[in-house]
Structure formats: C-alpha cells, structure tokens
Write a protein that holds these residues in place. Structure first.
Motif, PDB file in Angstrom:
ATOM      1  N   HIS B  59       0.639  -1.121   0.023  1.00  0.00           N
ATOM      2  CA  HIS B  59      -0.163  -0.014  -0.027  1.00  0.00           C
ATOM      3  C   HIS B  59       0.926   1.253  -0.012  1.00  0.00           C
ATOM      4  CE1 HIS B  59      -3.939  -2.390   0.534  1.00  0.00           C
ATOM      5  NE2 HIS B  59      -3.145  -2.880   1.176  1.00  0.00           N
ATOM      6  N   LEU B  75      -4.939   3.395   0.745  1.00  0.00           N
ATOM      7  CA  LEU B  75      -5.510   3.377   1.876  1.00  0.00           C
ATOM      8  C   LEU B  75      -5.757   4.947   2.406  1.00  0.00           C
ATOM      9  CD1 LEU B  75      -3.590   0.604   3.751  1.00  0.00           C
ATOM     10  CD2 LEU B  75      -5.626   0.377   2.700  1.00  0.00           C
ATOM     11  N   ASN B  78      -9.583   6.695   2.351  1.00  0.00           N
ATOM     12  CA  ASN B  78     -10.553   5.344   1.858  1.00  0.00           C
ATOM     13  C   ASN B  78     -11.779   5.276   2.669  1.00  0.00           C
ATOM     14  OD1 ASN B  78     -11.531   2.834   1.518  1.00  0.00           O
ATOM     15  ND2 ASN B  78      -9.238   2.238   0.902  1.00  0.00           N
ATOM     16  N   ALA B  87     -11.551  -3.858   7.644  1.00  0.00           N
ATOM     17  CA  ALA B  87      -9.861  -3.736   7.467  1.00  0.00           C
ATOM     18  C   ALA B  87      -9.373  -4.732   8.381  1.00  0.00           C
ATOM     19  CB  ALA B  87      -9.311  -2.565   8.065  1.00  0.00           C
TER      20      ALA B  87
END
Ligand SMILES: Cc1cc2nc3c(=O)[nH]c(=O)nc-3n(C[C@H](O)[C@H](O)[C@H](O)COP(=O)(O)OP(=O)(O)OC[C@H]3O[C@@H](n4cnc5c(N)ncnc54)[C@H](O)[C@@H]3O)c2cc1C
Lengths: 532, 139
Positions: B59, B75, B78, B87
């Motif tokens: 990420h 992320l 988000n 998550a």
C-alpha cells in the motif's frame, strides 16, 4: 523454490536424520520410491492432432505457461494471438543485466549498474535435472545450460547464536554430524540395543557401513585424526617438502555440534527439486524466455494490458489497453482462450468466469519473497575463501548467500545472490526502499564475509509483491485439496494455466505441465465442438 | 487533515513528557529496532511500526497504493475504513491479491495498525477503534 527449505531446526528433525542413517536400506528404498513418484510426469513433446480449420486461440500472458501453449497450439495448426502486458516475454522467468532499469510498484527505479556481461536472476535461477518438461524445451530451443553448484562443502553454515556468530564450513558440520551419529550408533549396536532388530551379520555390516559413512577409526570412534580430517579438513593440509606431513584438526565435540543447530541445514539440498545436478541457462534465466519468444516471433503482441474477458457459446472476446498505442482500447476475439495471467491480477480483471472458478481466482493470494543481487569488485569468496559456487545458509534475515556458478577465477567483478527470503522477513524487506534493502543485505552479509563492505560495487533488490505484473512470488491456495479441480477445469471456452495451477508451484516445470495439460483439454474440446 | 493529526499527536506527547515519571510505557515504544527480530512473525508494537514494516510493502509508505498490470488500493482517503471490521477481516483472512496476515501479526498488532490507518493518510475515523478482542473474534 522449495517451500519448506527454510524450516527451523527441531529435535524431531535431528532424530529423523539419525533414524534415516540407522535404517539406510529402508531409507534408500523410500527415496527410490519417492523419486519415481515425484519426478516430473512429462513424457515427451505433446502430440495434438490437426486443429479444426480456421480455429483461433487467444493466449493471455507470455510467461512460460503462455508461450508453451502458444508454440504447441500454433504447431497443431491453430491461429494464435498472444497478449502480454510487458514489453518483453518471460513473465517471472526474468533476468536483470548490466544497463537494465527496473521500476517497481511505488515508482522506485533501479538502474542495474553491473559490469558489462554481469547479470542477476531475480526470480527463477535453478532448473533441476528432474524437471523434464522445461529441460526438453531447453533442448528443443537450443538453450545452453551449465551446472549450478547447489551444495558446496566449502561454503558456510552460519547461526548468530552459535560459535560466537562465526560461520563454519559446511564440510565440518556435515562430517562431524555424520561422524558422531555413526559413532553413537556403533556404540548402541555394540551394547546390544539393536539385538531385537538386527542379526549378528546385520550388525557387522552396519558397523562396517558406519565406519565408512562416518569416517570412524578402526575402533568405530569419531575422533580428531587423519580419518576425520580427510573429510572435514586439516589444521595443516597435506603438502610437499619439509613440512609436507598433514596435521589433523579438531573435531567438534558432540554436544557443541548438537547445540549449534547448524545440522538443520544438512538436508536442505537433498529434496528432489534442489539436489544436484541442477542447471542454469548460460547468461541468465531469461535465455529460456528469449528462445521461446524468438520461436513465436510476431505472434506475441507486447504492451497489451488485458482489462476484460468475456465468452459465450460462439467464442471469447477480450478487451485490452494498448499501451504501445496511447492506451487505446482494443477488442479482439477468438474461438478459445488460454489465460495464464496470475490470479493476483486476474481477480481484478472484469471477467465472466463461472462461480467455482471465480471463487478460486478471488481467494488465491500470492506469497512474498525478496531477492537481492550484489556485485563486488573482486571475487573475494573465491580468492580469499576458496568458495566456487554453492550456497551459504544463515539465520540472518538474508537467509542465504549463493555464489555465482559461472566465470570462476575471473578477474572482473562478480555478482552473488546476497539475500533470498520469504515470510515475515520478506514483508519487511519489501516495505523498504530498494537502496535500503541493498544496504541491509550488505550489512548482514558482511557478518559472514567482512570483505563485502570494502568490495561492494552495485546492487539490485527485487521484492516480488512490488513486481507490477505478478503482485507476488507464487500462488497460495486457500484450500488446495478442495479447490484444485475447480481451478484447473476448463470453463466453457477458456482454460487457465500457470505455475499456480500445478502441484509444482513456484517452479517453471509447474507452468509447463499445467500448460500442456490445459491445451490438451482445450484441443479435445475444440475438435469435439468441430465434430472431428 | 494530516497536519491536524500530527499536531494532536505532538500535543499529547508534550503532555506525556510533563508526567514523564509515571508515563505509560507505551508512549516510549520505539519500533525502529524491531525490524527482522523474528523470521516467522513481526514484532513491531505500534500501529505505525506495523504499518511501515508490512503494509507499506504494497500500500506504499503514504498509503497511496500502486498501479501496474494489477493494482493495490490506496488506503489514503479511503471510505471503506469508516468502520474497523472490514480492515480487520481483510488483514486476518486476505482477499484477492491481499495475502492473509493473521499468521505473522497478533491480535493487538492488527488492532493497532487498523487504528493507525483509520486515523492517518487523510482518514479521520477515531471512533469505534478496533480492539484485540474484535480481531480474535474475526480469526
Ligand atoms: C523468487 C522466485 C524464485 C523462483 N525460483 C525458481 C527456480 O529456481 N526454478 C524454477 O523452475 N522456477 C522458479 N520460480 C518459479 C517460476 O518463475 C514460475 O513458476 C514461472 O515462471 C511461472 O510462469 P507462468 O507462465 O505461470 O507465470 P508468469 O511468468 O507470471 O507469466 C504471466 C504473464 O502474464 C502477464 N500478465 C499479467 N497481467 C497481465 C494482463 N493484465 N494482461 C496481459 N498480460 C498480463 C505477465 O506480464 C507475465 O508475462 C521462482 C519464482 C520466483 C518469484
């Protein structure tokens, strides 16, 4: 790669090795049977009878699986079109050479600043003798192979927790472990502990065997002396002239040896997929991919990113982004397709595969792995330490150092594999920028080879989760036993293939075998549909 | 948003130092030495430490995600992070290209990193923080 190559030592492993020596005959038999069971089932070039006239197959992805499919289907008479995301073929079968650049996900660009002619294989690097399929393609396409040294007695085994963190020659640990277990087993044999299972004649044969297996003296003892030093090395090796007589060195005492844990490395290269002989293509692993790509010529269309896959009763339609043409959206059609796109990427592509196959695609994750190639101005491992090829194993995060099995004794800079890790360690390496991966590999490596600091010339680090066209090292099933049949089944006009759809994952042989099996079934379906 | 978070954090740290004698040890956890401590699990003890040592591999360091033949979702900013459950589930069990990480991270690490992500990279979801119990129930 061998997935279980990196296990930690356990007491059970030690006992099972002792047991294996005690029951050598049984062990040999078992190994023979395993050999038969596990050698590649490849049985020579695939024979597809004539393709139905005017039938076209799309092949998605030009890795080993895709190119094998494309070559064979073309030879059977199919019209073939291969769509590949990258500007070159090979997929994971990949080599980085002096002057290359590589941009990973996140945008970090590495320029491979090696000396002319030097290279590094970030992915596959070994072709075992029993991977008959990929070897046959090497034979048929004239890919020149050379031996890769897997096990080198002069390389090291190393633990930060043993011998004050100093590396020990593989030869010494191997000789001492064999010697001590032979000595111990001789003792219990002579004490009568095995009388229930062995006849007098068996015992005599066992003792004779242990004397040669373990380099024991005539009293069946493993002790310092020329018998042991003939295996483990000398304090002063045999020479000529005045001081020619050798001086034996000291064997490790059994307790020191056992508590070091270093014996856990001894079977690392005995598995069928990593035992000698094992090969590498001369000049880099991608020589295999290059030969396949040359064979296919303009059937492979490069810089085409597949974005949508659809099928109905009459055929397959694929949409791709033509990166070679300003990202134009292009639609192409065929009667059938072979899809070798890794599931890490396929799960993000708009497709209409059946429910069971879709579920396999969306639940397969890809394992992590990291490799670092380090180039040094001088081949100090050869010049200073007499190590020619082979592997040093360590509990440091780099996990191993593999020395080049080519250009021995040369005076130009040499490239070695300076880190090759998985799991928690690889995640952490992957999270760092490439320069830091290289500097960490150097820092750890210099605990084994202090020359590294001084002689370092250039490095390149490939973290497989950041490779833009695979997003990982190899496919990991959520539940392989339960899902396998769904994953490999032909879905109407499309069949998937690749290393992930095999029982030899993370090996090129798995990609070859999966591909041959897939196109065999595709051909059957095509000829059946055509009423042949 | 980011600036605010950093400001808030430093105010809290200052306040912490005023009571240095009896400050909770968690305030001083330093994950910079935790890299590679174990070959089988991650040993970082803060959400940020865990993020930098594992999540950042795909990420990316600023949560920006990445795009190649396939993509890693950003992320940063988000909205899927509004609630912690999603998550937590993804980290424990994986999905698609996202590998299950329940084997290399413990319950507390997962809760901490979820809370870290939900309050950084332009995300502002400090309510209903993930807890180790929540993670344990998801396993
Ligand atoms: C670190 C590492 C070490 C390894 N060591 C060995 C070894 O020593 N020996 C060995 O035999 N094997 C080894 N392997 C395994 C071997 O590399 C693989 O099994 C094999 O190369 C996989 O071939 P494939 O055709 O299945 O997949 P790939 O090679 O991944 O081919 C898939 C192709 O699809 C393309 N593609 C992806 N997305 C798209 C898209 N959207 N549109 C179009 N094309 C797309 C990719 O660019 C790629 O070319 C290793 C692998 C790794 C990562």
């Amino acid at each position: 790669m061998d997935v279980d190559e990196n296990k930690n030592p356990t007491r059970r492993e030690f006992l099972s090795m002792v047991g294996a020596v005690g029951g050598a005959a049984v062990m040999y038999q078992a190994m023979g049977m395993m050999g038969l069971a596990q050698a590649s089932p490849y049985s020579g070039p695939i024979k597809l009878d004539d393709a139905p006239a005017g039938t076209k197959v799309l092949v998605l992805g030009a890795g080993i699986a895709g190119m094998v499919a494309a070559m064979e289907l073309r030879d059977a008479g199919y019209e073939v079109e291969v769509l590949e995301y990258r500007g070159v073929a090979g997929g994971r079968c990949w080599t980085l050479r002096a002057g290359d650049t590589y941009e990973e996900l996140g945008g970090a660009v590495q320029k491979v600043d090696f000396a002319e002619g030097n290279y590094f294989n970030p992915g596959p690097w070994r072709v075992p003798y029993n991977h008959y399929g990929i070897l046959d393609y090497c034979r048929r396409l004239d890919v020149e192979l050379e031996a890769l040294i897997q096990i080198n007695n002069m390389a090291y085994v190393h633990s930060t927790k043993a011998f004050d963190g100093k590396p020990v020659r593989y030869r010494e640990i191997n000789s001492d472990f064999r010697g001590h277990i032979s000595d111990l087993l001789s003792k219990v044999t002579n004490q009568g502990a095995l009388d229930d299972v062995l006849s007098e004649e068996d015992k005599a044969n066992l003792l004779a065997g242990l004397r040669t297996f373990g380099a024991l003296n005539s009293d069946n003892q493993y002790v310092s002396g020329n018998a042991a030093s003939g295996r483990r090395g000398y304090e002063r090796p045999p020479g000529g002239g005045v001081d020619g007589a050798p001086i034996a060195n000291e064997v490790l005492d059994v307790s020191t040896l056992l508590s070091s844990g270093l014996w856990s490395r001894l079977a690392t290269s005995e598995s069928l997929n990593s035992s000698m002989p094992i090969f590498q293509p001369k000049g880099g692993m991608d020589m295999i991919a290059r030969a396949m790509a040359a064979n296919l010529g303009d059937l492979v269309k490069y810089e085409k990113r597949v974005t949508q896959i659809r099928q109905d009763e009459t055929g397959v339609t694929v949409v791709y982004e033509d990166m070679a043409n300003d990202g134009a959206e292009v639609t192409t059609a065929a009667d059938y397709a072979v899809c070798t796109i890794p599931f890490s990427i396929l799960s993000q592509i708009d497709h209409d595969f059946s429910g069971p196959l879709s579920s396999v695609i969306s639940t397969m994750s890809y394992n992590t792995s990291i490799k670092v190639g380090l180039e040094f101005n001088r081949r100090f491992w050869e010049e200073d330490e007499h190590i020619y090829g082979g592997t040093t194993y360590t509990d440091l995060p780099i996990s191993q150092i593999s020395y080049p099995s080519n250009d021995y004794l040369s005076k130009k800079p040499g490239v070695l594999l300076g880190a090759y890790s998985w799991g928690a360690t690889a995640y952490q390496f992957s999270s760092m920028p490439p320069e830091e991966r290289v500097s960490r590999a150097l820092e750890y490596g210099s605990q084994i080879h202090p020359q590294m600091t001084e002689e370092f010339k250039a490095g390149v680090a490939v973290a497989w989760h950041r490779v833009p066209w695979t997003l990982g090292c190899y496919g990991a099933w959520q539940d392989k036993d339960a899902q396998y049949a769904d994953g490999v089944a032909m879905d109407r006009r499309i069949v998937c293939a690749g290393e992930h759809l095999s029982y030899l994952p993370a090996w090129m042989e798995g990609a070859v075998l999966s591909s041959l099996d897939a196109i065999g079934r595709l051909h059957q379906a095509a000829t059946g549909n055509a009423g042949n | 948003m980011r600036v605010m978070t950093i400001l808030a954090a430093s105010v809290w740290l200052l306040a912490g130092s005023a009571f240095a004698q009896d400050a909770a040890p968690t305030a001083e956890v330093d994950d910079s030495k935790a890299w590679f401590e174990s070959s089988s699990v991650l040993t970082q003890k803060t959400g940020q430490g865990v993020y930098n040592a594992i999540c950042a591999s795909c990420h990316m360091p600023e949560g920006e995600g990445a795009v190649g033949a396939g993509a890693y979702p950003a992320l940063a900013n988000n909205e899927m992070l509004e609630f912690p459950d999603y998550a937590v589930y993804l980290i424990v069990h994986g999905s698609g290209a996202m590998p299950p990480l329940g084997g290399v991270l413990n319950d507390q690490q997962i809760a901490d990193v979820v809370n870290y992500i939900r309050t950084h990279f332009g995300n502002d979801y400090p309510d209903e923080p993930a807890t180790a119990e929540m993670v344990a129930d998801t396993r």
